[in-house]
Design an enzyme around this catalytic site. Structure first.
Site, PDB file in Angstrom:
ATOM      1  N   GLU A  67      25.488  42.522  44.638  1.00 17.61           N
ATOM      2  CA  GLU A  67      24.361  41.594  44.518  1.00 17.61           C
ATOM      3  C   GLU A  67      23.099  42.095  45.235  1.00 17.61           C
ATOM      4  O   GLU A  67      22.204  41.299  45.533  1.00 17.61           O
ATOM      5  CB  GLU A  67      24.747  40.213  45.058  1.00 17.61           C
ATOM      6  CG  GLU A  67      25.776  39.502  44.209  1.00 17.61           C
ATOM      7  CD  GLU A  67      25.814  38.019  44.491  1.00 17.61           C
ATOM      8  OE1 GLU A  67      25.372  37.240  43.637  1.00 17.61           O
ATOM      9  OE2 GLU A  67      26.282  37.638  45.579  1.00 17.61           O
ATOM     10  N   HIS A  81      21.030  36.250  51.601  1.00 19.45           N
ATOM     11  CA  HIS A  81      21.796  35.558  50.553  1.00 19.45           C
ATOM     12  C   HIS A  81      23.102  35.072  51.164  1.00 19.45           C
ATOM     13  O   HIS A  81      23.800  35.836  51.824  1.00 19.45           O
ATOM     14  CB  HIS A  81      22.097  36.487  49.381  1.00 19.45           C
ATOM     15  CG  HIS A  81      23.144  35.927  48.459  1.00 19.45           C
ATOM     16  ND1 HIS A  81      22.988  34.711  47.815  1.00 19.45           N
ATOM     17  CD2 HIS A  81      24.378  36.378  48.097  1.00 19.45           C
ATOM     18  CE1 HIS A  81      24.064  34.458  47.102  1.00 19.45           C
ATOM     19  NE2 HIS A  81      24.934  35.447  47.252  1.00 19.45           N
ATOM     20  N   HIS A 114      26.498  31.864  50.915  1.00 18.10           N
ATOM     21  CA  HIS A 114      27.199  30.787  50.207  1.00 18.10           C
ATOM     22  C   HIS A 114      27.389  29.628  51.183  1.00 18.10           C
ATOM     23  O   HIS A 114      28.405  28.947  51.145  1.00 18.10           O
ATOM     24  CB  HIS A 114      28.549  31.282  49.689  1.00 18.10           C
ATOM     25  CG  HIS A 114      28.483  32.589  48.959  1.00 18.10           C
ATOM     26  ND1 HIS A 114      29.503  33.507  48.970  1.00 18.10           N
ATOM     27  CD2 HIS A 114      27.496  33.130  48.184  1.00 18.10           C
ATOM     28  CE1 HIS A 114      29.149  34.564  48.229  1.00 18.10           C
ATOM     29  NE2 HIS A 114      27.942  34.362  47.754  1.00 18.10           N
TER      30      HIS A 114
HETATM   31 MN    MN Z   1      26.865  35.694  46.354  1.00 17.69          MN
END
Ligand code: MN
Length: 256
Positions: free
Chosen positions: A96, A115, A117
């Site tokens: 990613e 980034h 979660h």
């Molecule tokens: Mn991710």
């Protein structure tokens, strides 16, 4: 002539020396940021942070593919805006990484990207409840936290990962000029002008989401106005060093 050569030689060596010290400091800060984000519950085994290269155009630093809490300076790689890793040992980074490359490309004001979660944020990407600034620590969220819908670009059978330039571009497009974008069914991305600012924002995005979820149980919520969001965001930027020092000490005590 001989004197000029000596001067030029000295100048070059000073410049190279200064530059390598600057890059070393940035990489060290990026390593600390990885550990802080893990220790504060923003990332777990997954998630990543990057920082723009201070002198090379279209390059940024990011860890090799590994859990953020375990990152050391030796694990930091240089990546270009095409997503190509420049590493003599041919190590690879996160699939990613295009989140980072395309946001850096689209946003010249952004020098660092996280980034994650982080769990409390996820509900706001999959419901009609929008993530909005609930207290003075999270004014940077502003009036809008856009939600990225990967189906618009990748269709209905993707694995939800931003694993191509095309998907990175469409995410950067959804982010627009915002500081945080949610990714439906996946996570979020936060951007900042510095490592310290983006770490602050990633931590308080999660904190804001937690508070908003708690407040929703009690009743209707009075969010910050757009003016309050702007003013509190500017206020927080003056005080980035204070929480950073605490988060750093806590993380290094635990992880080193
Ligand atoms: Mn991710």
């Amino acid at each position: 002539m001989a004197l000029l050569e000596v001067i030029i030689e000295d100048f070059d060596s000073i410049t190279i020396e200064t530059m390598s010290q600057e890059i070393k400091a940035i990489i060290d800060e990026l390593v600390v940021a990885n550990k802080i984000l893990y220790n504060e519950g923003v990332v777990d085994g997954f998630g990543h942070i990057s920082v723009r290269h201070p002198s090379k155009e279209n390059r940024f630093f990011i860890a090799k593919s590994m859990a953020p809490g375990l990152v050391t300076a030796q694990d930091i790689l240089e990546c270009d805006f095409e997503g190509v890793i420049h590493d003599p040992a041919n190590r690879t980074s996160y699939v990613e990484r295009f989140i980072h490359s395309e946001i850096f490309r689209a946003r010249s004001d952004v020098n660092a990207v996280v980034h994650s979660h982080s769990p409390s944020v996820i509900p706001f990407g999959v419901t009609s409840q929008r993530l909005r600034p609930i207290c003075h620590m999270s004014g940077f969220l502003g009036a809008q936290t856009p939600i990225y819908e990967i189906r618009h670009t990748a269709g209905e059978t993707s694995d939800l990962l931003i694993n191509s330039q095309k998907l990175g571009k469409s995410l950067a497009n959804t982010l627009g000029s915002a500081t945080v974008a949610l990714m439906r069914g996946h996570g979020s991305v936060a951007v900042g002008t510095s490592i310290k600012q983006v770490v602050y924002r990633a931590i308080y995005t999660e904190a804001n989401a937690k508070l908003q979820l708690e407040s929703m149980k009690i009743g209707s919520i009075e969010f910050l106005t757009e003016g309050e969001a702007l003013a509190t965001s500017a206020m927080a930027d003056i005080h980035l060093e204070r929480p950073w020092a605490l988060w750093k000490e806590k993380a290094l005590a635990k992880l080193n």
